[in-house]
Motif scaffolding. Sequence first.
Motif, PDB file in Angstrom:
ATOM      1  N   GLY A  16     -15.625 -51.308 176.976  1.00 23.72           N
ATOM      2  CA  GLY A  16     -16.231 -50.515 175.916  1.00 23.72           C
ATOM      3  C   GLY A  16     -15.416 -50.394 174.645  1.00 23.72           C
ATOM      4  O   GLY A  16     -15.334 -49.307 174.067  1.00 23.72           O
ATOM      5  N   GLY A  17     -14.807 -51.489 174.222  1.00 24.47           N
ATOM      6  CA  GLY A  17     -14.042 -51.464 172.982  1.00 24.47           C
ATOM      7  C   GLY A  17     -12.596 -51.027 173.144  1.00 24.47           C
ATOM      8  O   GLY A  17     -11.829 -51.036 172.181  1.00 24.47           O
ATOM      9  N   PHE A  18     -12.221 -50.630 174.362  1.00 25.94           N
ATOM     10  CA  PHE A  18     -10.822 -50.288 174.651  1.00 25.94           C
ATOM     11  C   PHE A  18     -10.193 -51.426 175.446  1.00 25.94           C
ATOM     12  O   PHE A  18     -10.830 -52.024 176.323  1.00 25.94           O
ATOM     13  CB  PHE A  18     -10.729 -48.982 175.440  1.00 25.94           C
ATOM     14  N   TYR A  19      -8.930 -51.708 175.150  1.00 24.31           N
ATOM     15  CA  TYR A  19      -8.205 -52.788 175.818  1.00 24.31           C
ATOM     16  C   TYR A  19      -6.943 -52.212 176.439  1.00 24.31           C
ATOM     17  O   TYR A  19      -6.254 -51.378 175.829  1.00 24.31           O
ATOM     18  CB  TYR A  19      -7.852 -53.888 174.814  1.00 24.31           C
ATOM     19  N   TYR A  20      -6.655 -52.654 177.647  1.00 27.57           N
ATOM     20  CA  TYR A  20      -5.502 -52.130 178.386  1.00 27.57           C
ATOM     21  C   TYR A  20      -4.447 -53.222 178.453  1.00 27.57           C
ATOM     22  O   TYR A  20      -4.670 -54.290 179.040  1.00 27.57           O
ATOM     23  CB  TYR A  20      -5.955 -51.649 179.765  1.00 27.57           C
ATOM     24  N   VAL A  21      -3.323 -52.947 177.813  1.00 32.86           N
ATOM     25  CA  VAL A  21      -2.271 -53.944 177.619  1.00 32.86           C
ATOM     26  C   VAL A  21      -1.065 -53.593 178.480  1.00 32.86           C
ATOM     27  O   VAL A  21      -0.522 -52.471 178.388  1.00 32.86           O
ATOM     28  CB  VAL A  21      -1.856 -54.012 176.136  1.00 32.86           C
ATOM     29  N   THR A  23       2.718 -54.070 178.915  1.00 34.98           N
ATOM     30  CA  THR A  23       3.779 -54.470 178.007  1.00 34.98           C
ATOM     31  C   THR A  23       4.843 -55.297 178.709  1.00 34.98           C
ATOM     32  O   THR A  23       5.100 -55.117 179.910  1.00 34.98           O
ATOM     33  CB  THR A  23       4.436 -53.230 177.367  1.00 34.98           C
ATOM     34  N   ASP A  24       5.466 -56.191 177.958  1.00 40.05           N
ATOM     35  CA  ASP A  24       6.487 -57.077 178.518  1.00 40.05           C
ATOM     36  C   ASP A  24       7.760 -56.332 178.895  1.00 40.05           C
ATOM     37  O   ASP A  24       8.405 -56.638 179.894  1.00 40.05           O
ATOM     38  CB  ASP A  24       6.831 -58.190 177.517  1.00 40.05           C
ATOM     39  N   LYS A  25       8.152 -55.342 178.090  1.00 37.57           N
ATOM     40  CA  LYS A  25       9.434 -54.664 178.313  1.00 37.57           C
ATOM     41  C   LYS A  25       9.342 -53.582 179.376  1.00 37.57           C
ATOM     42  O   LYS A  25      10.033 -53.603 180.386  1.00 37.57           O
ATOM     43  CB  LYS A  25       9.937 -54.060 176.994  1.00 37.57           C
ATOM     44  N   SER A  26       8.501 -52.607 179.151  1.00 33.01           N
ATOM     45  CA  SER A  26       8.442 -51.455 180.054  1.00 33.01           C
ATOM     46  C   SER A  26       7.462 -51.649 181.206  1.00 33.01           C
ATOM     47  O   SER A  26       7.507 -50.909 182.192  1.00 33.01           O
ATOM     48  CB  SER A  26       8.035 -50.207 179.274  1.00 33.01           C
ATOM     49  N   HIS A  27       6.552 -52.625 181.071  1.00 36.56           N
ATOM     50  CA  HIS A  27       5.488 -52.869 182.053  1.00 36.56           C
ATOM     51  C   HIS A  27       4.504 -51.705 182.139  1.00 36.56           C
ATOM     52  O   HIS A  27       3.755 -51.584 183.111  1.00 36.56           O
ATOM     53  CB  HIS A  27       6.060 -53.198 183.434  1.00 36.56           C
ATOM     54  N   ASP A  28       4.532 -50.831 181.127  1.00 37.63           N
ATOM     55  CA  ASP A  28       3.520 -49.783 181.047  1.00 37.63           C
ATOM     56  C   ASP A  28       2.174 -50.406 180.687  1.00 37.63           C
ATOM     57  O   ASP A  28       2.112 -51.471 180.070  1.00 37.63           O
ATOM     58  CB  ASP A  28       3.889 -48.763 179.961  1.00 37.63           C
ATOM     59  N   ILE A  29       1.100 -49.735 181.071  1.00 36.01           N
ATOM     60  CA  ILE A  29      -0.242 -50.157 180.666  1.00 36.01           C
ATOM     61  C   ILE A  29      -0.731 -49.178 179.608  1.00 36.01           C
ATOM     62  O   ILE A  29      -0.879 -47.978 179.875  1.00 36.01           O
ATOM     63  CB  ILE A  29      -1.195 -50.204 181.868  1.00 36.01           C
ATOM     64  N   LEU A  30      -0.954 -49.681 178.399  1.00 31.48           N
ATOM     65  CA  LEU A  30      -1.301 -48.840 177.256  1.00 31.48           C
ATOM     66  C   LEU A  30      -2.735 -49.111 176.819  1.00 31.48           C
ATOM     67  O   LEU A  30      -3.168 -50.266 176.724  1.00 31.48           O
ATOM     68  CB  LEU A  30      -0.347 -49.122 176.090  1.00 31.48           C
ATOM     69  N   GLU A  31      -3.464 -48.039 176.554  1.00 35.40           N
ATOM     70  CA  GLU A  31      -4.846 -48.160 176.055  1.00 35.40           C
ATOM     71  C   GLU A  31      -4.796 -48.434 174.555  1.00 35.40           C
ATOM     72  O   GLU A  31      -4.130 -47.720 173.810  1.00 35.40           O
ATOM     73  CB  GLU A  31      -5.610 -46.878 176.346  1.00 35.40           C
ATOM     74  N   CYS A  32      -5.521 -49.464 174.124  1.00 33.48           N
ATOM     75  CA  CYS A  32      -5.476 -49.872 172.712  1.00 33.48           C
ATOM     76  C   CYS A  32      -6.886 -50.091 172.179  1.00 33.48           C
ATOM     77  O   CYS A  32      -7.832 -50.331 172.937  1.00 33.48           O
ATOM     78  CB  CYS A  32      -4.706 -51.190 172.555  1.00 33.48           C
ATOM     79  N   LYS A  33      -6.994 -50.040 170.856  1.00 34.16           N
ATOM     80  CA  LYS A  33      -8.189 -50.494 170.156  1.00 34.16           C
ATOM     81  C   LYS A  33      -7.777 -51.613 169.220  1.00 34.16           C
ATOM     82  O   LYS A  33      -6.591 -51.763 168.889  1.00 34.16           O
ATOM     83  CB  LYS A  33      -8.838 -49.350 169.380  1.00 34.16           C
ATOM     84  N   MET A  62      -2.787 -49.754 168.599  1.00 38.14           N
ATOM     85  CA  MET A  62      -3.757 -50.695 168.022  1.00 38.14           C
ATOM     86  C   MET A  62      -3.266 -52.124 168.241  1.00 38.14           C
ATOM     87  O   MET A  62      -2.065 -52.405 168.146  1.00 38.14           O
ATOM     88  CB  MET A  62      -3.914 -50.445 166.521  1.00 38.14           C
ATOM     89  N   ILE A  63      -4.206 -53.028 168.518  1.00 40.08           N
ATOM     90  CA  ILE A  63      -3.871 -54.453 168.608  1.00 40.08           C
ATOM     91  C   ILE A  63      -3.765 -54.999 167.189  1.00 40.08           C
ATOM     92  O   ILE A  63      -4.736 -54.977 166.426  1.00 40.08           O
ATOM     93  CB  ILE A  63      -4.933 -55.224 169.409  1.00 40.08           C
ATOM     94  N   GLU A  64      -2.579 -55.452 166.834  1.00 46.48           N
ATOM     95  CA  GLU A  64      -2.305 -55.962 165.491  1.00 46.48           C
ATOM     96  C   GLU A  64      -2.615 -57.445 165.368  1.00 46.48           C
ATOM     97  O   GLU A  64      -3.170 -57.902 164.363  1.00 46.48           O
ATOM     98  CB  GLU A  64      -0.828 -55.727 165.144  1.00 46.48           C
ATOM     99  N   SER A  65      -2.227 -58.227 166.375  1.00 48.69           N
ATOM    100  CA  SER A  65      -2.407 -59.675 166.294  1.00 48.69           C
ATOM    101  C   SER A  65      -2.475 -60.267 167.692  1.00 48.69           C
ATOM    102  O   SER A  65      -2.040 -59.638 168.671  1.00 48.69           O
ATOM    103  CB  SER A  65      -1.251 -60.323 165.514  1.00 48.69           C
ATOM    104  N   ILE A  66      -3.043 -61.456 167.754  1.00 44.39           N
ATOM    105  CA  ILE A  66      -3.214 -62.176 169.013  1.00 44.39           C
ATOM    106  C   ILE A  66      -2.508 -63.524 168.898  1.00 44.39           C
ATOM    107  O   ILE A  66      -2.713 -64.260 167.933  1.00 44.39           O
ATOM    108  CB  ILE A  66      -4.713 -62.383 169.326  1.00 44.39           C
TER     109      ILE A  66
END
Length: 296
Positions: A16-21, A23-33, A62-66
């Motif tokens: 629904g427009g949210f992306y769960y990323v 992270t490479d360093k902390s391995h946390d899963i962060l909700e992004c738009k 926020m997702i800045e770049s891919i």
Amino acid sequence: MIVNEQEIGKIIKGIGGFYYVKTDKSHDILECKARGVLRHQKIIPTVGDEVMIQSDNPGEWMIESIKPRKNIFVRPPVANVDIGLIVFSMTNPKPNLLLLDMLLISSEIQNVKPVVCFTKRDLTTTEEEQAIKAIYEKTPYQLFFFSKNDTDTLDRIIAEIGGKTAFMAGPSGVGKSTMANYLCADQTMETGALSQKLKRGKHTTRHVELLETKNGGYLLDTPGFSSYQISEMIKPEELREYFPEFSQGKCRFKSCLHKDEPGCDIKNSVESGIISVARYEHYLSLLEEIKKDQYR
């Protein structure tokens, strides 16, 4: 308060427009738009994308770049797949080797390394297994034969996909869900919940998700891939490139399609047993299919 944090990670789920990323360093899963600039550029973030994310406000990312994608699939939508686990059973249902070869070709066209897995080894004979090995030992493809409780072989498959993103492909009823449950089992996961996730009905998947395997790889949580219409992806003269055992042929003509041309080294190799008769027959069948589709 401006935070201005940045992280690199992989999209493992999108809803629904949210992306769960993750992270490479902390391995946390962060909700992004996604940033509006991506929408304006008609770039849609996709599960599997390697992304750079930024937080300008606490808790908001926020997702800045891919990053450039290795490959991207439409059905289901996923990017940067490394390995295709092509799963067939030795019996119930018996393996359709023409479909297997189509899936091998589909994988390679998309720059995905195919790994062939045969389940239900305990329900068939040694002779039947050896017959399949005789066909594919002339190719560079890696084959695994195993039964449901053969954890040693399943652990070798886990090692093969370690640190990589994989999908499963193959017909229904061959044990893909059982295999996936083992590959993705983790002490921090509830096995029952994972089992339910992987055993959803064919048409009930609401989103695409990457599940972590035991050693840091990812398995795509989907009902499974099927072979694409090969004739839509390659031309007749390109098909031979996806039969790797043909690459050593020294035919008289560079444009040889290995069918009716004189001086065809591939046909000689088939006659002498260097190339499998079954694989060559599949090649001819697919060649005719591509030709027919291109003239429709």
